[in-house]
Design a protein around this motif. Structure first.
Motif, short mmCIF file in Angstrom:
data_model
loop_
_atom_site.label_atom_id
_atom_site.label_comp_id
_atom_site.label_asym_id
_atom_site.label_seq_id
_atom_site.Cartn_x
_atom_site.Cartn_y
_atom_site.Cartn_z
N GLN A 1 40.83 56.04 56.66
CA GLN A 1 41.62 57.26 56.83
C GLN A 1 41.69 58.03 55.51
O GLN A 1 42.04 57.48 54.47
N ALA A 2 41.38 59.31 55.57
CA ALA A 2 41.40 60.15 54.36
C ALA A 2 42.79 60.18 53.73
O ALA A 2 42.91 60.23 52.50
N ALA A 3 43.84 60.12 54.54
CA ALA A 3 45.21 60.14 54.02
C ALA A 3 45.54 58.88 53.22
O ALA A 3 46.55 58.84 52.52
N SER A 4 44.70 57.87 53.29
CA SER A 4 44.92 56.63 52.57
C SER A 4 43.98 56.48 51.37
O SER A 4 43.74 55.38 50.89
N ALA A 5 43.51 57.60 50.85
CA ALA A 5 42.56 57.56 49.74
C ALA A 5 43.16 56.93 48.48
O ALA A 5 42.45 56.48 47.61
N HIS A 6 44.49 56.90 48.40
CA HIS A 6 45.17 56.30 47.25
C HIS A 6 45.34 54.79 47.41
O HIS A 6 45.91 54.13 46.54
N ARG A 7 44.82 54.24 48.51
CA ARG A 7 44.97 52.82 48.80
C ARG A 7 43.60 52.14 48.84
O ARG A 7 42.59 52.79 49.07
N ALA A 8 43.61 50.83 48.66
CA ALA A 8 42.37 50.05 48.78
C ALA A 8 42.67 48.78 49.56
O ALA A 8 43.75 48.20 49.42
N LEU A 9 41.72 48.37 50.37
CA LEU A 9 41.81 47.09 51.07
C LEU A 9 41.24 46.00 50.16
O LEU A 9 40.19 46.19 49.55
N VAL A 10 41.94 44.89 50.09
CA VAL A 10 41.52 43.78 49.23
C VAL A 10 41.00 42.65 50.10
O VAL A 10 41.61 42.30 51.12
N SER A 11 39.89 42.07 49.70
CA SER A 11 39.44 40.84 50.35
C SER A 11 39.12 39.84 49.25
O SER A 11 38.50 40.18 48.24
N VAL A 12 39.59 38.63 49.45
CA VAL A 12 39.40 37.56 48.47
C VAL A 12 38.87 36.34 49.21
O VAL A 12 39.33 36.03 50.31
N GLY A 13 37.93 35.68 48.61
CA GLY A 13 37.42 34.45 49.21
C GLY A 13 37.01 33.48 48.12
O GLY A 13 36.38 33.86 47.14
N VAL A 14 37.39 32.23 48.29
CA VAL A 14 37.02 31.17 47.35
C VAL A 14 36.49 30.00 48.17
O VAL A 14 37.13 29.58 49.15
N LEU A 15 35.34 29.50 47.79
CA LEU A 15 34.78 28.34 48.49
C LEU A 15 35.70 27.13 48.34
O LEU A 15 36.34 26.95 47.31
N GLU A 16 35.74 26.31 49.35
CA GLU A 16 36.68 25.18 49.43
C GLU A 16 36.70 24.29 48.18
O GLU A 16 37.78 23.95 47.70
N PRO A 17 35.57 23.90 47.60
CA PRO A 17 35.65 23.01 46.44
C PRO A 17 36.35 23.62 45.22
O PRO A 17 36.74 22.90 44.31
N TYR A 18 36.52 24.95 45.20
CA TYR A 18 37.09 25.62 44.04
C TYR A 18 38.49 26.15 44.28
O TYR A 18 39.05 26.84 43.42
N ARG A 19 39.07 25.84 45.43
CA ARG A 19 40.43 26.31 45.73
C ARG A 19 41.46 25.51 44.94
O ARG A 19 41.23 24.37 44.56
N ARG A 20 42.58 26.15 44.71
CA ARG A 20 43.72 25.58 43.98
C ARG A 20 43.38 25.27 42.52
O ARG A 20 43.95 24.38 41.90
N LEU A 21 42.42 26.03 41.98
CA LEU A 21 42.04 25.89 40.57
C LEU A 21 42.32 27.18 39.79
O LEU A 21 41.94 27.28 38.63
#
Length: 140
Positions: free
Chosen positions: A86-106
């Motif tokens: 949406q053009a009205a949301s140009a001041h916003r960004a969607l975040v996606s984060v992913g960490v492979l299982e062996p590296y989680r909680r580090l």
């Protein structure tokens, strides 16, 4: 080492992303995507998005910088920001984060998020970061 994803690394990033999707809802990994765990095929779509988005400037409809935590032997995790539709949301960004299982909680996700927040802070166009996380995903 956390660094921006280069356009020449899209193929290895897609492989990382597909590996992460295979973890969705498997073993100790909570379900983090609406896509069923056995449906991975997103490579073509993701590749097209990145080819355009990595080189687009903030404000363009398809911008999407991505940072990776890269170290031997593989990409451990990633964070990406992308434009809202949406053009009205140009001041916003969607975040996606992913960490492979062996590296989680580090602390990998924390450092990736800090990198994305610092980048967004330095781009005055971005005032808000949105993340869509299932309510049961307490670690996220």
């Amino acid at each position: 080492m956390i660094r921006p994803l280069a356009i020449t690394e899209i193929e290895s990033f897609v492989a990382h992303s597909e590996r992460q999707m295979l973890e969705n809802g498997q073993g100790a990994t909570l379900r983090f995507s609406l896509r069923p765990p056995d449906v991975v095929e997103q490579g073509g779509r993701l590749q097209r998005l990145l080819v355009i988005g990595l080189s687009a400037k903030v404000g363009a409809p398809s911008w999407c910088p991505v940072w990776i935590d890269d170290g031997p032997p593989e990409i451990r995790g990633h964070v990406g920001l992308r434009a809202h539709l949406q053009a009205a949301s140009a001041h916003r960004a969607l975040v996606s984060v992913g960490v492979l299982e062996p590296y989680r909680r580090l602390g990998v996700a924390l450092h990736l998020m800090q990198t994305a927040i610092a980048w967004a802070t330095n781009h005055g166009e971005i005032a808000w970061l949105d993340s869509e996380i299932f309510g049961h995903n307490h670690p996220a």
